[in-house]
Design an enzyme around this catalytic site. Structure first.
Site, PDB file in Angstrom:
ATOM      1  N   ASP A  87      38.209  49.975  42.561  1.00 56.54           N
ATOM      2  CA  ASP A  87      36.930  50.284  41.934  1.00 56.54           C
ATOM      3  C   ASP A  87      36.252  48.960  41.596  1.00 56.54           C
ATOM      4  O   ASP A  87      36.916  47.966  41.298  1.00 56.54           O
ATOM      5  CB  ASP A  87      37.142  51.065  40.637  1.00 56.54           C
ATOM      6  CG  ASP A  87      37.517  52.519  40.873  1.00 56.54           C
ATOM      7  OD1 ASP A  87      37.751  52.903  42.035  1.00 56.54           O
ATOM      8  OD2 ASP A  87      37.598  53.267  39.882  1.00 56.54           O
ATOM      9  N   HIS A  96      44.682  48.720  45.815  1.00 60.37           N
ATOM     10  CA  HIS A  96      45.317  49.515  46.868  1.00 60.37           C
ATOM     11  C   HIS A  96      45.049  48.908  48.239  1.00 60.37           C
ATOM     12  O   HIS A  96      44.188  48.046  48.405  1.00 60.37           O
ATOM     13  CB  HIS A  96      44.810  50.952  46.805  1.00 60.37           C
ATOM     14  CG  HIS A  96      45.183  51.674  45.539  1.00 60.37           C
ATOM     15  ND1 HIS A  96      46.056  52.742  45.522  1.00 60.37           N
ATOM     16  CD2 HIS A  96      44.799  51.471  44.248  1.00 60.37           C
ATOM     17  CE1 HIS A  96      46.199  53.175  44.269  1.00 60.37           C
ATOM     18  NE2 HIS A  96      45.442  52.417  43.485  1.00 60.37           N
ATOM     19  N   SER A  99      39.652  41.282  37.269  1.00 59.49           N
ATOM     20  CA  SER A  99      39.209  40.113  37.984  1.00 59.49           C
ATOM     21  C   SER A  99      38.564  40.484  39.306  1.00 59.49           C
ATOM     22  O   SER A  99      37.739  41.378  39.373  1.00 59.49           O
ATOM     23  CB  SER A  99      40.378  39.153  38.193  1.00 59.49           C
ATOM     24  OG  SER A  99      39.934  37.923  38.693  1.00 59.49           O
TER      25      SER A  99
END
Length: 285
Positions: A92, A149, A252
């Site tokens: 995200d 991911h 980050s």
């Protein structure tokens, strides 16, 4: 640049970045309820974190702030785009920049770029397969889901821990701190995929206490020296598209790199485009 931005940048050059980050890391790992519960609640309110999609909903359910920050999502909260030729977002966040790697340089922001070789740990042979290829820089804001991911299925070849600074990685610093992503502490993971080699670079930042991977657990902070680990022998690590590969303990940036003529970013993607983990971001050539 405004005076406020100048002061923000200047303070980061002067602050003891690693000491501050370790101190925040201690607070984030504190399990004392009267410390961690108000801290988590305040963070949720400040950044409008969507807890409806999290498996655990309340501050009391988390062991510490780090446990909350790396929270897992409800089953079905993210869909992994299907198709063997589809590359998906690893996290995200939002696109910071994306485009071609030109003359061994990666675009950071207007007036700023940095060396691909430096980003990947200073080894020319490691960087060579990505020369003339494509990159995407994805920024994870405080409110985002902070597990990272796999964009495609890949087998881990090499991991490089690169010590460095811990500047903030928001838009202001990207526009004003030279070589930001190549000077900050980072973890470089090189995967072999059906689309050729892929580099996933997890970039640390101010008050980022640690980076974890699914194959080795806590990666930083180790001894602050460059470390290269070969994963080709004896037991390879293969991760499927959409499978978790790591996480940030305080958020980050992820930089993705692919080789020349291997992938094409979707036309609608541009700087500041919002992303959700698992949505399509590119097609394989």
């Amino acid at each position: 640049m405004s005076f406020k931005d100048q002061a923000f940048i200047g303070a980061q050059y002067l602050l003891p970045q690693h000491l501050l980050s370790r101190a925040v890391g201690w607070l984030a790992s504190c399990e004392t309820s009267w410390i961690k519960n108000p801290l988590i609640r305040a963070f949720i309110d400040q950044y409008d974190v969507n807890m409806n999609e999290a498996q655990r909903k309340t501050a009391e359910e988390f062991r510490c702030f780090n446990d909350f920050f790396t929270r897992e999502l409800e089953d079905g909260a993210r869909t992994i785009a299907s198709g063997d030729d589809v590359i998906v977002s690893p996290a995200d966040g939002a696109v910071s920049q994306l485009g071609p790697i030109e003359n061994g340089r990666i675009f950071q922001a207007k007036g700023q770029d940095y060396s691909l070789i430096e980003l990947l740990g200073g080894d020319t042979q490691r960087a060579e397969p990505f020369m003339g290829g494509e990159f995407a820089t994805i920024y994870l804001s405080p409110k985002d889901y902070h597990r990272v991911h796999m964009p495609v299925t890949g087998t881990l070849r090499e991991v490089v821990y690169v010590p460095g600074d811990l500047f903030s990685v928001n838009k202001t610093t990207a526009e004003n701190v030279p070589r930001l992503f190549a000077r900050n502490e980072r973890l470089v993971a090189i995967f072999d995929t059906e689309n050729g080699p892929m580099a996933m670079v997890l970039v640390g930042a101010m008050i980022v206490a640690a980076i974890e991977t699914v194959w080795a657990g806590l990666i930083t902070p180790p001894k602050r020296q460059l470390k290269v680990t070969d994963f080709t022998n004896p037991q390879p690590v293969t991760l499927q598209k959409g499978e978790e590969m790591g996480r940030f303990l305080l958020g980050s940036t992820v930089v993705l790199c692919f080789g020349k003529d291997k992938i094409d970013w979707l036309d609608q993607l541009k700087a500041d485009s919002p992303l959700r983990m698992g949505e399509a971001i590119a097609k394989a050539d």
